[in-house]
Structure formats: C-alpha cells, structure tokens
Design an enzyme around this catalytic site. Sequence first.
Site, PDB file in Angstrom:
ATOM      1  N   ASP A 197       0.869  -1.034   0.026  1.00  0.00           N
ATOM      2  CA  ASP A 197      -0.018  -0.076   0.052  1.00  0.00           C
ATOM      3  C   ASP A 197       0.907   1.284   0.144  1.00  0.00           C
ATOM      4  O   ASP A 197       1.630   1.407   0.728  1.00  0.00           O
ATOM      5  CB  ASP A 197      -0.850  -0.067   1.420  1.00  0.00           C
ATOM      6  CG  ASP A 197      -1.599   1.179   1.279  1.00  0.00           C
ATOM      7  OD1 ASP A 197      -1.715   2.138   0.507  1.00  0.00           O
ATOM      8  OD2 ASP A 197      -2.496   1.186   2.262  1.00  0.00           O
ATOM      9  N   VAL A 198       0.727   1.961  -1.063  1.00  0.00           N
ATOM     10  CA  VAL A 198       1.513   3.298  -1.209  1.00  0.00           C
ATOM     11  C   VAL A 198       1.571   4.259  -0.021  1.00  0.00           C
ATOM     12  O   VAL A 198       2.385   5.166   0.246  1.00  0.00           O
ATOM     13  CB  VAL A 198       1.631   3.936  -2.481  1.00  0.00           C
ATOM     14  CG1 VAL A 198       2.210   2.937  -3.674  1.00  0.00           C
ATOM     15  CG2 VAL A 198       0.105   4.370  -2.598  1.00  0.00           C
ATOM     16  N   ASN A 206       3.084   5.594 -10.420  1.00  0.00           N
ATOM     17  CA  ASN A 206       1.755   5.379 -11.267  1.00  0.00           C
ATOM     18  C   ASN A 206       0.693   5.239 -10.349  1.00  0.00           C
ATOM     19  O   ASN A 206      -0.657   5.665 -10.835  1.00  0.00           O
ATOM     20  CB  ASN A 206       1.829   4.323 -12.092  1.00  0.00           C
ATOM     21  CG  ASN A 206       0.364   4.114 -13.000  1.00  0.00           C
ATOM     22  OD1 ASN A 206       0.015   4.900 -13.903  1.00  0.00           O
ATOM     23  ND2 ASN A 206       0.223   2.943 -12.494  1.00  0.00           N
ATOM     24  N   TYR A 252      -9.939  13.855  -7.036  1.00  0.00           N
ATOM     25  CA  TYR A 252      -8.854  13.275  -8.073  1.00  0.00           C
ATOM     26  C   TYR A 252      -8.274  14.506  -8.689  1.00  0.00           C
ATOM     27  O   TYR A 252      -6.948  14.454  -8.966  1.00  0.00           O
ATOM     28  CB  TYR A 252      -9.699  12.619  -9.163  1.00  0.00           C
ATOM     29  CG  TYR A 252      -8.614  12.041 -10.318  1.00  0.00           C
ATOM     30  CD1 TYR A 252      -7.914  10.918 -10.094  1.00  0.00           C
ATOM     31  CD2 TYR A 252      -8.775  12.493 -11.507  1.00  0.00           C
ATOM     32  CE1 TYR A 252      -7.137  10.275 -10.823  1.00  0.00           C
ATOM     33  CE2 TYR A 252      -7.928  12.134 -12.278  1.00  0.00           C
ATOM     34  CZ  TYR A 252      -7.169  10.813 -12.064  1.00  0.00           C
ATOM     35  OH  TYR A 252      -6.185  10.559 -13.067  1.00  0.00           O
ATOM     36  N   LYS A 276      -4.358  15.454  -8.195  1.00  0.00           N
ATOM     37  CA  LYS A 276      -3.222  15.494  -9.235  1.00  0.00           C
ATOM     38  C   LYS A 276      -2.722  16.908  -9.559  1.00  0.00           C
ATOM     39  O   LYS A 276      -1.612  17.006  -9.936  1.00  0.00           O
ATOM     40  CB  LYS A 276      -3.871  15.192 -10.783  1.00  0.00           C
ATOM     41  CG  LYS A 276      -4.439  13.839 -10.816  1.00  0.00           C
ATOM     42  CD  LYS A 276      -3.359  12.804 -10.566  1.00  0.00           C
ATOM     43  CE  LYS A 276      -3.592  11.124 -10.709  1.00  0.00           C
ATOM     44  NZ  LYS A 276      -2.537  10.514 -10.823  1.00  0.00           N
ATOM     45  N   THR A 320      -8.589   2.422 -19.215  1.00  0.00           N
ATOM     46  CA  THR A 320      -8.420   1.688 -18.053  1.00  0.00           C
ATOM     47  C   THR A 320      -9.686   1.400 -17.403  1.00  0.00           C
ATOM     48  O   THR A 320     -10.650   1.977 -17.651  1.00  0.00           O
ATOM     49  CB  THR A 320      -7.275   2.239 -16.999  1.00  0.00           C
ATOM     50  OG1 THR A 320      -7.836   3.611 -16.594  1.00  0.00           O
ATOM     51  CG2 THR A 320      -5.957   2.648 -17.883  1.00  0.00           C
TER      52      THR A 320
END
Length: 313
Positions: A72-73, A99, A163, A167, A198
């Site tokens: 888990d980042v 990513n 989101y 970003k 995706t």
Amino acid sequence: MAKSIPRHSRDGTRHGAGRIAVVTGAARGVGAATARRLAERGLRVALLGRELATLEAVARSLPTDSCSLEVDVTDEAALRGAARSVAERMGPASVVVANAGIAVAGPFATTEAALWDRVIAVNLLGSAATARAFLPQLLRTRGYLLQVASTAAFGSAPLMSAYCASKAGVESYAQALRTEMEPEGVGVGIAYLHWTGTGMIEGLEAHPVLRELRAHQPGPGSRVHSPEQVAGWLVRGIERRAASVYAPWWLRLVQPVRPVLPMVVSRVSRRSLRGLPAEELREMTGVLGPGGRADWEARGPVGPVVPVRPPQS
C-alpha cells in the site's frame, strides 16, 4: 528488436539492459503496460501494487526478470521494506514510475469523507512516500523518477474534486522535487495523461459523471487512448529523461492556455450539471474501476467519527 533505454549523457548509469525499474500501480492498466514496455527494452522490473495475484500474472508475461510486491503506497514503513527488498533481490532502481492512483466520482457533499480522503492519500501522499522510499537508490544510480499526473490538474472538473485536487498536488510537488534533485543528478518528470482506456473509466458512456465530462471536449480531446499507447509515450519520455511527458502529445499545446481552463471548465460544467438528475448522481457516487475498488476494500477498518465538544469559556 526492442531497444534498450540509452545511457543519459550527464549521468553514470549503465546501458539499458539489466537496469532496474520500479512501477507502482502495476497490476493493471497503464502501470502493467508500462512495465511490459520497460521490460521489452531490457530493464528488470519490480511491480508494486495492491493485488498480488494480478501483479504476479503481469510479471509472468514479462521477457526479463521481475519481482512482485504487494504494498500500500500510503504505508511508508511497507514502502521502505519494499525498497529494501528490491535493492536486495534485484539491485538499486534506476527508474521509478509513481503511477499508483485511484479516483472517486460524485458530488463532494454526498461522497463519503473517508473515500474522498483516500483518493488524496493514495494519489498525493502515496506518490510522495514512493519518492521518499526510492530516492536513496535513485541518488546512487543518478536515476529518473516519473510522476504520473493528469489533465485533471489543468482545470478542476466538478464531481471529480478529490481526483483533481490530488493530481494538481502531485504536479506541484514533482515540480518542486525536480528543482531540488537536479544538482544531485536525479531527473524528475511529470506525465500528463488524458482519457485512457483503463478500468478507471469502465462503463464510460453509462456513467453520468464521466459521460458529461467527456461529451464537452471537442475533437481529439474526447478520444480514449489504450494503456499500451500511453505506455509507449511514457517510456519514450523515460528514455529522454523528459521533464514533461504528454499522453497524447498534443497536450503540450494546451499548456500556454492553462490559466483560462478553470473558467472554461466551470462554465461548460454548470450547463451540463443542470441536466443531470440529483438522484442519478447520488447513485453513481463511488470509487472508479477494479483497481480503486481493490484498494478501498483492502483498507483497514475505519472507526466512527466521535464528535468533540469544544472547550467552554
């Protein structure tokens, strides 16, 4: 015949074959496709993500040695352990592709707070944690970090607030990191991705939020690109140690007009939102794609919010 990542003129890294690349969010989509492209160019790849079985399936498809690490980042201790494991099993990383990312769609007011916060944690804090874990290796190899951002950083679209915020945040953070790392010989690039096919945009035409966002983008702006095509652009950017990577290339032409984009997006969005039933928006609010759902379902238990009474004077 696949070509190797060339030696950069200013650094001392080895010629492409045998170098080590790390890709987060590598279980599917752009991450998996980028891992394959890097392996085709002779790099050995460490795949990091939340779904070990899926990571291992990707790893088996690669033409070079690889390893798969479930991590888990947002867990910095686990990331440091993953970085040690990569160094011990494969060697120090020369390329890191940050990513990993998730998205949630829906009105801010009706989106669960924990879910909104999770998008920020994975996309922004997880990217910074990835850099912290692997920078010691990149300093050793005078390597290159590619931070995956999005055109969501160009203009804040309604119904995608978490989101877009995340970003915009990773773009700003990576710009600062680039300047800090340049004297150390470490390159930092930012990749701007547009509509990419995706799992994050599965059911595109059926989802009112995504459908409306895309419907008002003219011509090339509404085209959906395959993960393989996007990965090709990313890897070419890695080969050049590019400061900016545009996927697709024409996004470079948008940069000069970025100051007016938030106003344009806001004006178009206000007209679109008037035609969307509130009930439909509430029903479609939630995390997007199988990768995002896997992350959300794998999270630890979240306790109830306990109201705190302020001190009385």
